[in-house]
Design an enzyme around this catalytic site. Structure first.
Site, PDB file in Angstrom:
ATOM      1  N   GLN A 222     -57.021 -76.838 -13.904  1.00 12.59           N
ATOM      2  CA  GLN A 222     -56.486 -75.659 -13.234  1.00 12.59           C
ATOM      3  C   GLN A 222     -57.401 -74.452 -13.437  1.00 12.59           C
ATOM      4  O   GLN A 222     -57.151 -73.389 -12.873  1.00 12.59           O
ATOM      5  CB  GLN A 222     -55.093 -75.333 -13.798  1.00 12.59           C
ATOM      6  CG  GLN A 222     -54.090 -76.449 -13.617  1.00 12.59           C
ATOM      7  CD  GLN A 222     -52.770 -76.206 -14.332  1.00 12.59           C
ATOM      8  OE1 GLN A 222     -52.245 -77.101 -14.974  1.00 12.59           O
ATOM      9  NE2 GLN A 222     -52.205 -75.010 -14.218  1.00 12.59           N
ATOM     10  N   ARG A 369     -45.217 -74.697 -16.054  1.00  9.55           N
ATOM     11  CA  ARG A 369     -44.670 -73.832 -15.000  1.00  9.55           C
ATOM     12  C   ARG A 369     -44.114 -72.551 -15.616  1.00  9.55           C
ATOM     13  O   ARG A 369     -42.945 -72.184 -15.402  1.00  9.55           O
ATOM     14  CB  ARG A 369     -43.602 -74.570 -14.208  1.00  9.55           C
ATOM     15  CG  ARG A 369     -43.496 -74.038 -12.794  1.00  9.55           C
ATOM     16  CD  ARG A 369     -42.745 -74.938 -11.876  1.00  9.55           C
ATOM     17  NE  ARG A 369     -42.856 -74.395 -10.520  1.00  9.55           N
ATOM     18  CZ  ARG A 369     -42.518 -75.047  -9.432  1.00  9.55           C
ATOM     19  NH1 ARG A 369     -42.078 -76.258  -9.496  1.00  9.55           N
ATOM     20  NH2 ARG A 369     -42.626 -74.497  -8.249  1.00  9.55           N
ATOM     21  N   CYS A 370     -44.954 -71.879 -16.356  1.00  8.58           N
ATOM     22  CA  CYS A 370     -44.449 -70.839 -17.242  1.00  8.58           C
ATOM     23  C   CYS A 370     -45.595 -69.928 -17.646  1.00  8.58           C
ATOM     24  O   CYS A 370     -46.730 -70.368 -17.743  1.00  8.58           O
ATOM     25  CB  CYS A 370     -43.875 -71.555 -18.468  1.00  8.58           C
ATOM     26  SG  CYS A 370     -43.681 -70.569 -19.933  1.00  8.58           S
ATOM     27  N   GLU A 739     -43.291 -69.856 -10.770  1.00  7.73           N
ATOM     28  CA  GLU A 739     -42.553 -70.455 -11.870  1.00  7.73           C
ATOM     29  C   GLU A 739     -41.154 -69.882 -12.074  1.00  7.73           C
ATOM     30  O   GLU A 739     -40.408 -70.368 -12.927  1.00  7.73           O
ATOM     31  CB  GLU A 739     -43.345 -70.269 -13.158  1.00  7.73           C
ATOM     32  CG  GLU A 739     -43.397 -68.820 -13.609  1.00  7.73           C
ATOM     33  CD  GLU A 739     -44.532 -68.527 -14.571  1.00  7.73           C
ATOM     34  OE1 GLU A 739     -45.595 -69.138 -14.420  1.00  7.73           O
ATOM     35  OE2 GLU A 739     -44.340 -67.703 -15.455  1.00  7.73           O
TER      36      GLU A 739
END
Ligand code: CDP
Length: 794
Positions: A222, A369-370, A739
């Site tokens: 990512q 997702r944070c 998120e």
């Protein structure tokens, strides 16, 4: 001439179809495992079956003797090149291949590189490791117990398993608030381990070319540029001779931010063998060794006034980081942005005490997702808020409303020192309550209770910080957090846009083009977006923590504005007027006094290559690096209603309402997709996803028959609503969204179940809120803990 219709050209607010889906839904994406290079070899990893053991010896002779085996790597081979250990993103060290001990089940012990993956796998089985088992700890209690084995005995000055003790906030002020409180509400919670589980596991194809000395690595990452810097530092290779390419990667969710031992080993193998080497995890490898999230315990207290005012907050967190402290997070915050909790409430004072410990589990702490522990922060916040409302005997919606920061109170300093800048919290709550039919549900619940039915309603409201930097406060390993965009407008008015972010499925190829369309009036379909290649894209910190839109998206707007400024000069030249007399409407410059006389942005682009003013540098391209002045603060209100079966503890979701305020929506359809995806994950975390450990450190949940991914069958329907409060500092008023629902959603589901079983006296059931846990709470009226160890048959 009339101005262009922005929605028609695919600008802001257009739900244009996702460009990338043209290849994804046709099976034409090019994922890591699709990459095949001439002469490519395959690497497999031998993993430790034990969670804690000394390594007496490793015998690789049988593996070396197998036909097709080209190389066997062990910790010893790595140590000879100073690569047995590597730095983590939190200033710790992590074993690449174990030398002295194994410290968690699944740890990387040796690698085999062979002609095909099957030979490599068989050869791994032929390696004989003599392990001497050591006592195992799988939770902080065990880790902190007197006489606990010291897991990181490789480190000097590490006499125990404590990684850090860290605090933030005003301890004395908070103590005073608690002394003045009418009531103190307390709760103990555990946010269990979870795993991001992207569809494609982690992997790499390393290709070192001796002739050019260039190392190309195709990687499921990512954050390609950070990885390039890390490879340069760890492997001591010149950075300009390293190219990292992140192809279509099948989801990331934080799992693909860190550097993993497999990447390092594949790179070394390619350098040693001078051939491309592919490594891709199998599912169990992914689940047991890479990128865990959460695993934090909380003791929380709220100091309350009888009328419902929160006077102060105490949070005491204990994080289980596994065997290596490898969280990807800003360097000055040991427990990430846990202290972003309670930002939407107007609370005078707060104090957070955080401790982190090593255990014999895979390293964790990735931001699934944070934004760096925001998920835990918001879950703890909203569970504490509901417990406090219950303790006060106050309606949970009213309790929130009384404590919200008011619309006219911005900018607002949160109790832990963040600055929030915008929001309409009460409005979002009201939209949510109206949509769910709050009052009538409460009546229905009361009626149902008379007939022995247990209905519950759970609310979760939160504002969360998305979009790290700014660079003054946020860095990873000293690299400042900002982002970038480079825009080239070709002679025909078509464009190529590259950013430092990297989509893992979020749709950047679609939405970045929409920002260009909004700024320049170039139709979105005329803008090709590329990301993920460090040789071509400008430096950026990558995509995680929903930072793309707040930071890279802002850079796209800013670079478009730079282009527009130059195009304006060209327009003045073409129209033979001074620049001050040039006006702009979407896609076109015109003469202020003669609106019919104008030139389009495409005509300016052509002139930039064929008819530029004297003295002007030719071409129409530019780059922007964007350092955001603040985080963006989206707000969300999630409400779930459930029915619990008192006979079995099974609970069914009746309805889920989501109200999200992420500022200006670039692509409403994509935003809704993000919210639905996040709510789906939230539901799975609350209800079914269980990855834990037994006393011996065996990972339970190491495959998809045990660790359940939600499908459309069990996922409830979601009713989505929106409120729009533009971000005051973002160039197009957008806030992050990726998120929010995964962060705020879990508390809505758990609060709903706890609301349904409130009468029993139980204050908490740890996630996943399995029916047997609910049943236990119903029977005993006690809290139900889900902390490991569990018995293997559980
Ligand atoms: O960093 P990440 O891409 O995961 O998250 P994000 O910046 O919140 O964006 C997720 C997706 O939603 C991207 O395609 C964004 O461009 C889109 N989005 C949007 O259309 N409008 C917003 N206000 C925020 C995001």
């Amino acid at each position: 001439m009339t101005a262009l219709d922005e929605v028609k050209i695919g600008g802001l607010g257009s739900s244009r179809r996702r460009v990338e889906d043209n290849r994804f839904v046709r099976g034409k994406g090019s994922y890591l495992d699709d990459i095949t290079l001439p002469g490519m070899l395959h690497m497999e990893i031998l993993r430790s079956p034990l969670a804690h053991a000394r390594i007496n010896s490793i015998d690789t002779s049988k593996a070396w003797a197998m036909p097709g085996v080209r190389l066997v790597l062990t910790g010893e081979t790595m140590a000879a090149r100073n690569l047995a250990w590597m730095p983590t993103l939190s200033y710790d060290t992590q074993a690449v291949l174990a030398t002295d001990k194994v410290r968690f089940q699944g740890q990387e012990v040796a690698c085999v590189i062979a002609d095909d993956p099957y030979i490599a796998k068989d050869a791994c089985q032929a390696i004989v490791v003599d392990y001497e088992p050591l006592p195992v700890v799988v939770n902080p209690t065990g880790s902190l117990a007197e006489g606990a084995p010291v897991i990181r005995d490789d480190k000097e000055n590490q006499p125990d398993n404590v990684i850090y003790d860290w605090e933030v906030g005003d301890k004395d002020g908070t103590d005073r608030a608690f002394a003045e409180a009418d009531l103190v509400s307390e709760i103990e919670l555990h946010y269990p381990r979870s795993h991001p589980s992207p569809i494609e596991c982690c992997g790499s194809v390393a290709d070192f070319n001796r002739a050019t000395s260039k190392l190309t690595v195709y990687l499921t990452t990512q954050a390609p540029h950070i990885i390039r810097a890390a490879v340069a530092l760890v492997a001591e290779l010149p950075e300009h001779m390293i190219r990292i390419v992140a192809p279509d990667i099948g989801g990331g969710f934080g799992n693909k931010v860190p550097v993993y031992p497999g990447y390092v080993a594949a790179i070394l193998a390619s350098i040693l063998l001078e051939r491309p080497v592919k490594w891709i995890e199998d599912r169990t490898g992914n689940l047991i060794s890479t990128g865990f999230a959460r695993d934090v315990y909380l003791q929380g207290q709220l100091a309350l006034r009888r009328d419902g005012k929160i006077l102060g907050v105490r949070m005491n967190t204990l994080a289980d980081h596994g065997a290596f402290f490898s969280d990807a997070q800003p360097s000055k915050f040991k427990i990430g942005l846990m202290h972003s909790a309670f930002a939407c409430y107007d609370i005078p004072t707060a104090h957070l005490q955080a401790r982190g410990v090593y255990t014999n589990k895979a390293p964790g702490g990735v931001a699934y997702r944070c934004s760096f522990r925001v998920t835990e922060a918001m879950f703890f916040q909203e569970r504490m808020v509901q417990a406090a409302a219950d303790d006060l005997g106050m309606d949970q919606a009213e309790f929130r409303r009384r404590n919200f920061v008011r619309d006219d109170d911005f900018p607002h300093r949160t109790p832990f020192g963040f600055l929030t800048d915008s929001g309409q919290y009460a409005k979002c709550l009201d939209v949510g309550l109206e949509a769910i039919g709050y009052q009538s549900f409460l009546q229905e619940k009361e009626e149902a209770a008379k007939r022995g039915r247990l209905l519950g309603i759970g609310i979760s409201t939160m504002t969360e910080p998305l979009g790290a930097g700014n660079s003054r406060e946020y860095d990873i390993l000293g690299i400042k957090m900002f982002d970038s965009a480079e825009l080239r407008i070709h002679m025909t008015g078509k464009a190529l846009l590259r950013t430092g972010a990297k989509s893992q499925g979020q749709g950047h190829e679609t939405t970045w083009a929409q920002i260009v369309a909004h700024e320049l009036g170039i139709p979105a379909e005329d803008v090709l977006v590329e990301e993920g290649d460090t040789d071509t894209s400008p430096f950026g910190m990558g995509t995680y923590a929903s930072r793309s839109t707040p930071v890279a998206g802002a850079a796209v707007a800013m670079v478009s504005r730079k282009i527009k400024a130059k195009a304006r000069k060209i327009a003045a030249h073409l129209l033979e007027i001074s620049e001050e007399d040039v006006e702009w409407e979407l896609g076109r410059f015109y003469v202020r006094s003669q609106p019919d006389r104008g030139v389009t942005i495409q005509e300016c682009a052509a002139a930039a290559y064929s008819n530029m003013p004297d003295g002007m540098e030719p071409g129409l391209e530019n780059v922007a690096y964007y350092d955001p002045p603040n985080l963006t603060w989206p707000f969300a209100c999630y409400i779930a209603t459930v029915e619990v079966d008192p006979e079995t503890g099974v609970w069914d979701v009746l309805r889920v309402v989501a109200v999200d305020d992420c500022g200006v929506r670039i692509n409403p359809m994509i935003v809704e997709g993000q919210i639905m995806g996040g709510l789906t994950e939230a539901y799975a975390m609350a209800n079914m996803q269980f990855i834990t450990f037994d006393e011996e450190g065996n990972c339970i949940g190491a495959n998809f028959t045990d660790y359940l991914l939600p499908t459309s069958w069990e996922t409830p329907g979601f009713e989505l609503h929106e409120v729009v409060t533009p971000c005051p500092h973002h160039p197009i008023g957008a806030k992050g969204i990726g998120e929010c629902a995964a962060v705020g959603g879990p508390a809505a589901f758990v609060n709903a179940v706890m609301d349904a079983v409130k009468g029993t006296g139980a204050r908490n059931i740890d996630m996943p809120v399995f029916p047997d846990r609910v049943y236990q709470a119903l029977q005993t009226g006690q809290d139900v803990s889900g902390a490991p160890p569990v018995r293997a048959e559980a």
